[in-house]
Design a protein around this motif. Sequence first.
Motif, PDB file in Angstrom:
ATOM      1  N   LEU A   1       0.818  -1.210   0.000  1.00  0.00           N
ATOM      2  CA  LEU A   1       0.000   0.000   0.000  1.00  0.00           C
ATOM      3  C   LEU A   1       0.854   1.263   0.000  1.00  0.00           C
ATOM      4  N   GLY A   2       2.146   1.097  -0.012  1.00  0.00           N
ATOM      5  CA  GLY A   2       3.010   2.266  -0.034  1.00  0.00           C
ATOM      6  C   GLY A   2       3.232   2.867   1.351  1.00  0.00           C
ATOM      7  N   LEU A   3       2.801   2.168   2.372  1.00  0.00           N
ATOM      8  CA  LEU A   3       2.956   2.696   3.725  1.00  0.00           C
ATOM      9  C   LEU A   3       4.277   2.272   4.345  1.00  0.00           C
ATOM     10  N   LEU A   4       4.975   1.430   3.645  1.00  0.00           N
ATOM     11  CA  LEU A   4       6.314   1.030   4.053  1.00  0.00           C
ATOM     12  C   LEU A   4       7.128   0.848   2.771  1.00  0.00           C
ATOM     13  N   ARG A   5       8.404   1.000   2.903  1.00  0.00           N
ATOM     14  CA  ARG A   5       9.264   0.727   1.762  1.00  0.00           C
ATOM     15  C   ARG A   5      10.220  -0.375   2.164  1.00  0.00           C
ATOM     16  N   ARG A   6      10.432  -1.260   1.212  1.00  0.00           N
ATOM     17  CA  ARG A   6      11.264  -2.389   1.561  1.00  0.00           C
ATOM     18  C   ARG A   6      11.836  -3.012   0.301  1.00  0.00           C
ATOM     19  N   THR A   7      13.086  -3.366   0.358  1.00  0.00           N
ATOM     20  CA  THR A   7      13.670  -4.111  -0.738  1.00  0.00           C
ATOM     21  C   THR A   7      14.167  -5.422  -0.168  1.00  0.00           C
ATOM     22  N   ALA A   8      14.372  -6.368  -1.035  1.00  0.00           N
ATOM     23  CA  ALA A   8      14.678  -7.715  -0.600  1.00  0.00           C
ATOM     24  C   ALA A   8      15.803  -7.739   0.427  1.00  0.00           C
ATOM     25  N   HIS A   9      15.558  -8.476   1.457  1.00  0.00           N
ATOM     26  CA  HIS A   9      16.567  -8.686   2.501  1.00  0.00           C
ATOM     27  C   HIS A   9      16.876  -7.437   3.318  1.00  0.00           C
ATOM     28  N   LYS A  10      16.124  -6.396   3.081  1.00  0.00           N
ATOM     29  CA  LYS A  10      16.367  -5.210   3.893  1.00  0.00           C
ATOM     30  C   LYS A  10      15.161  -4.903   4.764  1.00  0.00           C
ATOM     31  N   THR A  11      15.423  -4.224   5.831  1.00  0.00           N
ATOM     32  CA  THR A  11      14.369  -3.912   6.784  1.00  0.00           C
ATOM     33  C   THR A  11      13.412  -2.866   6.229  1.00  0.00           C
ATOM     34  N   ALA A  12      12.150  -3.051   6.547  1.00  0.00           N
ATOM     35  CA  ALA A  12      11.143  -2.096   6.094  1.00  0.00           C
ATOM     36  C   ALA A  12      11.283  -0.795   6.862  1.00  0.00           C
ATOM     37  N   VAL A  13      11.114   0.320   6.167  1.00  0.00           N
ATOM     38  CA  VAL A  13      11.169   1.610   6.840  1.00  0.00           C
ATOM     39  C   VAL A  13       9.951   2.438   6.450  1.00  0.00           C
ATOM     40  N   VAL A  14       9.539   3.274   7.371  1.00  0.00           N
ATOM     41  CA  VAL A  14       8.430   4.173   7.084  1.00  0.00           C
ATOM     42  C   VAL A  14       8.941   5.245   6.126  1.00  0.00           C
ATOM     43  N   PRO A  15       8.298   5.397   4.984  1.00  0.00           N
ATOM     44  CA  PRO A  15       8.815   6.332   3.990  1.00  0.00           C
ATOM     45  C   PRO A  15       8.560   7.778   4.355  1.00  0.00           C
ATOM     46  N   LYS A  16       9.444   8.608   3.903  1.00  0.00           N
ATOM     47  CA  LYS A  16       9.224  10.040   4.022  1.00  0.00           C
ATOM     48  C   LYS A  16       9.037  10.551   2.610  1.00  0.00           C
ATOM     49  N   LEU A  17       7.861  11.004   2.292  1.00  0.00           N
ATOM     50  CA  LEU A  17       7.577  11.439   0.931  1.00  0.00           C
ATOM     51  C   LEU A  17       8.273  12.758   0.639  1.00  0.00           C
ATOM     52  N   ASP A  18       8.938  12.820  -0.491  1.00  0.00           N
ATOM     53  CA  ASP A  18       9.590  14.069  -0.864  1.00  0.00           C
ATOM     54  C   ASP A  18       8.663  14.861  -1.791  1.00  0.00           C
ATOM     55  N   GLU A  19       9.151  15.954  -2.287  1.00  0.00           N
ATOM     56  CA  GLU A  19       8.311  16.818  -3.110  1.00  0.00           C
ATOM     57  C   GLU A  19       7.724  16.105  -4.309  1.00  0.00           C
ATOM     58  N   ASP A  20       8.562  15.370  -4.993  1.00  0.00           N
ATOM     59  CA  ASP A  20       8.081  14.654  -6.170  1.00  0.00           C
ATOM     60  C   ASP A  20       6.984  13.670  -5.803  1.00  0.00           C
ATOM     61  N   ASP A  21       7.194  12.980  -4.706  1.00  0.00           N
ATOM     62  CA  ASP A  21       6.191  12.029  -4.251  1.00  0.00           C
ATOM     63  C   ASP A  21       4.861  12.724  -4.011  1.00  0.00           C
ATOM     64  N   ILE A  22       4.937  13.855  -3.353  1.00  0.00           N
ATOM     65  CA  ILE A  22       3.704  14.552  -3.016  1.00  0.00           C
ATOM     66  C   ILE A  22       2.997  15.044  -4.272  1.00  0.00           C
ATOM     67  N   ARG A  23       3.773  15.531  -5.209  1.00  0.00           N
ATOM     68  CA  ARG A  23       3.142  15.950  -6.473  1.00  0.00           C
ATOM     69  C   ARG A  23       2.497  14.767  -7.179  1.00  0.00           C
ATOM     70  N   ASP A  24       3.222  13.687  -7.227  1.00  0.00           N
ATOM     71  CA  ASP A  24       2.702  12.486  -7.868  1.00  0.00           C
ATOM     72  C   ASP A  24       1.440  12.008  -7.164  1.00  0.00           C
ATOM     73  N   LEU A  25       1.525  11.998  -5.854  1.00  0.00           N
ATOM     74  CA  LEU A  25       0.394  11.558  -5.053  1.00  0.00           C
ATOM     75  C   LEU A  25      -0.843  12.408  -5.337  1.00  0.00           C
ATOM     76  N   TYR A  26      -0.644  13.707  -5.390  1.00  0.00           N
ATOM     77  CA  TYR A  26      -1.804  14.575  -5.597  1.00  0.00           C
ATOM     78  C   TYR A  26      -2.298  14.559  -7.034  1.00  0.00           C
ATOM     79  N   PHE A  27      -1.419  14.293  -7.946  1.00  0.00           N
ATOM     80  CA  PHE A  27      -1.870  14.123  -9.321  1.00  0.00           C
ATOM     81  C   PHE A  27      -2.791  12.906  -9.415  1.00  0.00           C
ATOM     82  N   SER A  28      -2.376  11.813  -8.799  1.00  0.00           N
ATOM     83  CA  SER A  28      -3.190  10.598  -8.820  1.00  0.00           C
ATOM     84  C   SER A  28      -4.490  10.815  -8.059  1.00  0.00           C
ATOM     85  N   ARG A  29      -4.360  11.496  -6.947  1.00  0.00           N
ATOM     86  CA  ARG A  29      -5.536  11.736  -6.144  1.00  0.00           C
ATOM     87  C   ARG A  29      -6.548  12.562  -6.912  1.00  0.00           C
ATOM     88  N   GLU A  30      -6.074  13.571  -7.582  1.00  0.00           N
ATOM     89  CA  GLU A  30      -6.973  14.426  -8.329  1.00  0.00           C
ATOM     90  C   GLU A  30      -7.660  13.638  -9.436  1.00  0.00           C
TER      91      GLU A  30
END
Lengths: 228, 228
Positions: A63-92
């Motif tokens: 769901l995008g609420l965690l980021r994780r790559t193989a064999h690495k620990t999951a971390v809570v993501p911090k959305l950057d500017e691009d992410d937020i723009r992308d997110l709001y474009f999709s949301r709109e």
Amino acid sequence: MDGQTSFSLGPSSLTDALYESVRKRIVNGEIAPGEKLTEIRIAGEYSVARPTAKACLERLTALGLLRRTAHKTAVVPKLDEDDIRDLYFSRETVERAAVAALARTATVPQPAARAQAAMKAAAGDMAFASQVEADIAFHSALVAAVGSRRLSRMHEVILGEVHLTMGQFQAHRTTHPMNVVHEHDDILKAIGDGDPERAQQRLAHHLDQAQGRLLGQLRRERSGEATA
Amino acid sequence: MDGQTSFSLGPSSLTDALYESVRKRIVNGEIAPGEKLTEIRIAGEYSVARPTAKACLERLTALGLLRRTAHKTAVVPKLDEDDIRDLYFSRETVERAAVAALARTATVPQPAARAQAAMKAAAGDMAFASQVEADIAFHSALVAAVGSRRLSRMHEVILGEVHLTMGQFQAHRTTHPMNVVHEHDDILKAIGDGDPERAQQRLAHHLDQAQGRLLGQLRRERSGEATA
DNA sequence: GCTAGTATACTTGTCTGACGATTAAGCCCC
DNA sequence: GGGGCTTAATCGTCAGACAAGTATACTAGC
């Protein structure tokens, strides 16, 4: 029952409860961005087996609420500017379709109106987290009213990330909640008037404001960090 | 008959390969709608442990490629009329946003053009399954070209179900592939001309045709069943 | 003969415990 | 002080087990 159910996975109380709980902690900012969530930690904190915790983390990752790559620990993501723009474009994209559909039949969804009323009444003294939730509930109700399972499914995912980002800025609110309430009202009014164009336009404006607030906080935080 | 799962792709190879393989079998109609997929069956067929199979089924369930309720066996869904309408409504929402965005900058994505060329060249003798894949690739490329991770993510899910439904009707094609090719061309042309309105309109028409074909097949199949 | 209720088999949800593989970190030697 | 090696932490996958829920078959009663 209506279930409205969320989507996906076959629910079974334990797994679901675990998922809900962890999800809530993440979107509320209780677990800070960048924080690591190991399977073992979750398993320990909730006294469940590691496979159960693993499943939970995988769900959240999807769901995008965690980021994780193989064999690495999951971390809570911090959305950057691009992410937020992308997110709001999709949301709109999703919400435009929703309000347009509702406006075409001039259907003002009851649940959305109710969420509005609640938000309005308690605008002054509600905790910020509750206001965020009311806001989310409003938009959620809007999309749900369209009656498209798949549109709602997409929207849920989007809103999850929105919630996450808002939750991380909890401390500093940048606008009076009544501003949001008024923007919501404008949208509902356009829908009630059966005016799809205006409804979309109001929605776009509202989302633009919201996005701007998030970006502003992001920049402020970053510059604050830089000097600290 | 046993699926050799020795492809080397993706991150955590085993789980991913398993997922890819099962997914492919489902969307191609190799596993018929209504068919039950137990964890044990998958585990046996691929010689993996049950938890691994379980994770795979859960993933597919989350994407709508399987339906499952607690304690019940997962089954390949058969989309009914309402599902197809809902699916196409959602699909149109996403793809409209995509073509509009592309048209605004008059960007004709190379991959989409390439998919078109391939489809055109081989329209006559391609197996139906390959045509479906080319079709999907075209639409996929269109959305991917927008560059929005989240829009693409939503679209992938949608296309999964589209693929599934098309795959289930494999035997009987109802239109000549060149018709589809021409509809695609119209969309690309409108994008190249920088005309968002026309691009959306062409897209809507194309999707309407596609939906109509699916609904027609559904009805035909059902009436055929009734007499049989 | 047919319905209803129970008993049985099947499948899933979850747990425990374990092993190899991979990544990240710390230490030693040069 | 830096590079290579050892070690720790964590994940991926497996095996086997038990309880709980579901579906089915079988028996009993009418």
